[in-house]
Design an enzyme around this catalytic site. Sequence first.
Site, PDB file in Angstrom:
ATOM      1  N   HIS A 382       0.817  -1.216   0.000  1.00  0.00           N
ATOM      2  CA  HIS A 382       0.000   0.000   0.000  1.00  0.00           C
ATOM      3  C   HIS A 382       0.852   1.269   0.000  1.00  0.00           C
ATOM      4  CE1 HIS A 382       0.260   0.203   4.551  1.00  0.00           C
ATOM      5  NE2 HIS A 382       0.228   1.490   4.269  1.00  0.00           N
ATOM      6  N   ASP A 430      -0.225  -7.489   1.798  1.00  0.00           N
ATOM      7  CA  ASP A 430       0.304  -6.122   1.746  1.00  0.00           C
ATOM      8  C   ASP A 430       1.839  -6.178   1.779  1.00  0.00           C
ATOM      9  OD1 ASP A 430       0.460  -3.395   1.760  1.00  0.00           O
ATOM     10  OD2 ASP A 430      -0.138  -3.157   3.871  1.00  0.00           O
ATOM     11  N   SER A 525       4.304   2.736   8.097  1.00  0.00           N
ATOM     12  CA  SER A 525       3.932   1.701   7.136  1.00  0.00           C
ATOM     13  C   SER A 525       5.103   1.298   6.251  1.00  0.00           C
ATOM     14  CB  SER A 525       2.807   2.208   6.234  1.00  0.00           C
ATOM     15  OG  SER A 525       1.584   2.023   6.887  1.00  0.00           O
TER      16      SER A 525
HETATM   17  C1  4AZ Z   1      -1.077   3.817   8.801  1.00  0.00           C
HETATM   18  O1  4AZ Z   1      -2.033   4.570   8.625  1.00  0.00           O
HETATM   19  C2  4AZ Z   1      -1.065   2.958  10.024  1.00  0.00           C
HETATM   20  N1  4AZ Z   1      -1.309   1.154  14.655  1.00  0.00           N
HETATM   21  C3  4AZ Z   1       0.036   2.166  10.290  1.00  0.00           C
HETATM   22  C4  4AZ Z   1       0.045   1.383  11.417  1.00  0.00           C
HETATM   23  C5  4AZ Z   1      -1.030   1.361  12.255  1.00  0.00           C
HETATM   24  C6  4AZ Z   1      -2.131   2.149  12.008  1.00  0.00           C
HETATM   25  C7  4AZ Z   1      -2.150   2.952  10.887  1.00  0.00           C
HETATM   26  C8  4AZ Z   1      -0.998   0.477  13.469  1.00  0.00           C
HETATM   27  O2  4AZ Z   1      -0.135   3.748   8.005  1.00  0.00           O
END
Ligand code: 4AZ
Length: 583
Positions: A382, A430, A525
């Site tokens: 993503h 992902d 992420s």
């Molecule tokens: C994000 O929006 C995201 N708490 C990444 C990790 C988590 C929540 C959101 C996990 O990229």
Amino acid sequence: MRLLSVLVFILYLLLCTYTAKGISRSRNKPIQQTPRKNYLIEECLNNSYTINSCNKVFCQPWQRCMGGTCSCKLPYQCPKNGTSVCSMEGKTFRTYCQLKSYECQRHNSKFRSRGNCELQDDFEVSLKPENVSERFIQVQMNSNKMFICGHQWSMNEANVICRHLHFPEGADRIKLDHPEDTWNSSECLKVTCRGTETSLAECSLVRTSRGRKKLAKVACHTTHQECSSREFRCVNRKCIPSDNTCDGVNDCGDLSDELCCKECRGESFHCSSQVCIPNKYLCNDEIDCLTGEDEAYQLCKERREETEEESMDAERRKIKTFLPQLHCGIPNRTITRRKRIIGGYSAGRDEFPWQVAIRGTEAQVNCGGIYIGGCWILTAAHCVRQSYVHAYRIWTGMLNTILKNSGMETFTLRRVIIHENYNSKTYENDIALLEMKSRDSGQPCSPPNTMAACVPWSPYMFTSGHRCKVSGWGRAEDYERQFTLKWGYVNLMSNCSEIYKERYFKGMECAGTYDGSVDSCRGDSGGPLVCFDSNNVAYVWGIVSWGENCGEEGHPGVYTKVADYFEWISRYTGKATISRFNV
Ligand code: 4AZ
């Protein structure tokens, strides 16, 4: 006075109840039966794991792990070092590994002796007498006939002898017995096998005086039968007593009684991958548990077992030292500073040398990534799009996104490979691979101040409750942008399908803390969740993927479970780039 009589009465009552309890307890005792403890994990048994399942154990040095199964190497893929050996058929092989790889491919060349085949004495194994099921084992070596001693006689040795005599499933039962009077048996042969050999000649064989002790007997496995309720059915369909499972002894012969264990009994040790190994494998300088608990520094600093036996086991171990091993997952430094992130700390230099930043179309860091060797970066699907391949920049060796430190390097991309079953609605699969362009064409990428994280090859390497580290430049508690790399401890969790229900799929894994005090968040992420093995080697266990908000109690972070994608990754990177052991 009145008070005293009341007290006496209470005392009397207490005494009554106590004796009543005592009586009822002793009366119940003979009727009550202690329930048999079940050491086995049912859902694991459904996978029919055996000694050839590299999700559970290491393959032999003449094998390689492919798709979770150990398959035979070709003889030329063996290391060249080693001594020549002779097979039962009288064929000389350059190394033991070559003979075993040849045998492994069902050419059935069993080991006979060290050295080449000229001047070889005879080696015959036979069972005595005829026409009974449990028989003594006679070995003829150099025109010398001897029986096998009862001393340290176990299913490990019995299985090898039966295999040697062409009973592929090994032994059914073992026994000790006095020899027949007419036999000259003042001496006997003491055998010690690892239990995985196919020829008795591979085991250690030592002549000793018998005294008046019993000799070994064996019944080899011939026909399959129904197992009783007190028996365990091995994957090779043999029945063994249930009490002999999870004790470190390979009773089944295919190891299937030792691979799905909640805990271990007897003289055996529990690997975190649910495997029981004999205590004698601890601290012997060979890793038997996938994540090395059996050779951990803490365990071994006081104990070192030295067992030197004249067998092919030493040669097998020597071959392992000739196999290539990847250098990955070892940071130069591990210190931590100031508290930050969502419940985390600021990273020190060289602490997360596999962490990279992915800069997208706008000139800011939008995702993390993980260097896994060669020119390869692992990240979340993503985070990237195929069509932006020319826009992305990979930043390596970076700590702070505004204060540029020395030793940073940027790379452009050659390729963006998104998992073909990535679902942008559910975040299933992902995962993506980014191939960097080498700065000197034709040269390897080798980014400075960067070290590859090891790629886990088995989902059993780390289990629920294991404490791992997540890192990234994502948002902190107040959802504010961060400029320094931060990290935090999170625990692997197994109850995530209960938390996220139909949003949780295979290939995902949860990690967090009970109270949500440590978590990954927006901007993290694509970055790494690394778990460390018993020798502090880091494996990229997860890729930051999603979660219900950040740092919320009861809503742990969800990660892509990298071990489930080992084959997918190696399809692009090549196996040699990411296999820590035995490529
Ligand atoms: C994000 O929006 C995201 N708490 C990444 C990790 C988590 C929540 C959101 C996990 O990229």
